[in-house]
Design a protein around this motif. Sequence first.
Motif, PDB file in Angstrom:
ATOM      1  N   MET A   1       0.855  -1.188   0.000  1.00  0.00           N
ATOM      2  CA  MET A   1       0.000   0.000   0.000  1.00  0.00           C
ATOM      3  C   MET A   1       0.895   1.244   0.000  1.00  0.00           C
ATOM      4  N   MET A   2       0.325   2.365  -0.372  1.00  0.00           N
ATOM      5  CA  MET A   2       1.095   3.594  -0.548  1.00  0.00           C
ATOM      6  C   MET A   2       1.041   4.496   0.679  1.00  0.00           C
ATOM      7  N   ILE A   3       2.130   5.187   0.872  1.00  0.00           N
ATOM      8  CA  ILE A   3       2.164   6.244   1.880  1.00  0.00           C
ATOM      9  C   ILE A   3       2.123   7.567   1.121  1.00  0.00           C
ATOM     10  N   VAL A   4       1.211   8.441   1.520  1.00  0.00           N
ATOM     11  CA  VAL A   4       1.055   9.745   0.864  1.00  0.00           C
ATOM     12  C   VAL A   4       1.690  10.808   1.748  1.00  0.00           C
ATOM     13  N   LYS A   5       2.641  11.531   1.201  1.00  0.00           N
ATOM     14  CA  LYS A   5       3.346  12.549   1.970  1.00  0.00           C
ATOM     15  C   LYS A   5       2.504  13.816   2.107  1.00  0.00           C
ATOM     16  N   ASP A   6       2.870  14.607   3.097  1.00  0.00           N
ATOM     17  CA  ASP A   6       2.118  15.821   3.422  1.00  0.00           C
ATOM     18  C   ASP A   6       2.053  16.804   2.256  1.00  0.00           C
ATOM     19  N   ARG A  20      -5.165  -0.026 -12.998  1.00  0.00           N
ATOM     20  CA  ARG A  20      -6.247  -0.722 -12.293  1.00  0.00           C
ATOM     21  C   ARG A  20      -7.307   0.248 -11.792  1.00  0.00           C
ATOM     22  N   ASN A  21      -7.078   1.526 -12.058  1.00  0.00           N
ATOM     23  CA  ASN A  21      -8.065   2.538 -11.705  1.00  0.00           C
ATOM     24  C   ASN A  21      -8.436   2.466 -10.222  1.00  0.00           C
ATOM     25  N   CYS A  22      -7.419   2.335  -9.403  1.00  0.00           N
ATOM     26  CA  CYS A  22      -7.717   2.104  -7.987  1.00  0.00           C
ATOM     27  C   CYS A  22      -7.324   3.266  -7.083  1.00  0.00           C
ATOM     28  N   ILE A  23      -7.038   4.429  -7.674  1.00  0.00           N
ATOM     29  CA  ILE A  23      -6.794   5.608  -6.838  1.00  0.00           C
ATOM     30  C   ILE A  23      -7.935   6.589  -7.061  1.00  0.00           C
ATOM     31  N   GLU A  24      -8.550   6.983  -5.971  1.00  0.00           N
ATOM     32  CA  GLU A  24      -9.600   7.992  -6.036  1.00  0.00           C
ATOM     33  C   GLU A  24      -9.098   9.238  -5.309  1.00  0.00           C
ATOM     34  N   VAL A  25      -9.230  10.390  -5.970  1.00  0.00           N
ATOM     35  CA  VAL A  25      -8.806  11.648  -5.365  1.00  0.00           C
ATOM     36  C   VAL A  25     -10.012  12.315  -4.743  1.00  0.00           C
ATOM     37  N   LYS A  26     -10.005  12.331  -3.405  1.00  0.00           N
ATOM     38  CA  LYS A  26     -11.023  13.114  -2.705  1.00  0.00           C
ATOM     39  C   LYS A  26     -10.371  14.449  -2.426  1.00  0.00           C
ATOM     40  N   GLU A  27     -11.050  15.413  -1.955  1.00  0.00           N
ATOM     41  CA  GLU A  27     -10.501  16.771  -1.888  1.00  0.00           C
ATOM     42  C   GLU A  27      -9.105  16.829  -1.288  1.00  0.00           C
ATOM     43  N   PHE A  32      -6.883   4.503  -1.926  1.00  0.00           N
ATOM     44  CA  PHE A  32      -6.407   3.369  -2.718  1.00  0.00           C
ATOM     45  C   PHE A  32      -7.298   2.179  -2.414  1.00  0.00           C
ATOM     46  N   ASP A  33      -7.790   1.522  -3.455  1.00  0.00           N
ATOM     47  CA  ASP A  33      -8.615   0.353  -3.152  1.00  0.00           C
ATOM     48  C   ASP A  33      -7.795  -0.932  -3.220  1.00  0.00           C
ATOM     49  N   GLU A  34      -8.446  -2.026  -2.929  1.00  0.00           N
ATOM     50  CA  GLU A  34      -7.733  -3.295  -2.734  1.00  0.00           C
ATOM     51  C   GLU A  34      -7.208  -3.883  -4.040  1.00  0.00           C
ATOM     52  N   ASN A  35      -7.539  -3.298  -5.176  1.00  0.00           N
ATOM     53  CA  ASN A  35      -7.014  -3.801  -6.452  1.00  0.00           C
ATOM     54  C   ASN A  35      -5.564  -3.406  -6.692  1.00  0.00           C
ATOM     55  N   CYS A  36      -5.017  -2.569  -5.839  1.00  0.00           N
ATOM     56  CA  CYS A  36      -3.628  -2.145  -5.992  1.00  0.00           C
ATOM     57  C   CYS A  36      -2.708  -3.364  -5.959  1.00  0.00           C
ATOM     58  N   ASN A  37      -1.824  -3.436  -6.966  1.00  0.00           N
ATOM     59  CA  ASN A  37      -0.881  -4.563  -7.036  1.00  0.00           C
ATOM     60  C   ASN A  37       0.557  -4.118  -6.781  1.00  0.00           C
ATOM     61  N   ASN A  38       0.699  -2.896  -6.260  1.00  0.00           N
ATOM     62  CA  ASN A  38       2.028  -2.369  -5.926  1.00  0.00           C
ATOM     63  C   ASN A  38       2.961  -2.310  -7.138  1.00  0.00           C
ATOM     64  N   CYS A  39       2.411  -1.972  -8.299  1.00  0.00           N
ATOM     65  CA  CYS A  39       3.240  -1.901  -9.504  1.00  0.00           C
ATOM     66  C   CYS A  39       4.180  -0.700  -9.466  1.00  0.00           C
TER      67      CYS A  39
END
Length: 55
Positions: A1-6, A20-27, A32-39
């Motif tokens: 899974m990803m770590i998002v920096k400040d 995999r279209n698994c990142i959603e940008v909220k405001e 990240f949803d569970e389809n992430c394969n750490n590519c």
Amino acid sequence: MMIVKDWCSYCGCCAGVCVRNCIEVKETALVFDENCNNCGFCVDACPLAALEMEE
Ligand code: SF4
Ligand code: SF4
């Protein structure tokens, strides 16, 4: 899974490259949803180097 920096600007570039279209940008959050394969495409695509792969 990803770590998002400040310093993420929530520009959405990372979401645009995810095949995999698994990142959603909220405001002020990236979801990240569970389809992430750490590519790592999203890590490489971030212009601010704001994503890091969790060990
Ligand atoms: S590309 Fe980088 S700065 Fe833009 S939303 Fe993704 S993590 Fe944040
Ligand atoms: S690591 Fe790959 S599958 Fe996971 S969110 Fe990033 S681009 Fe998408």
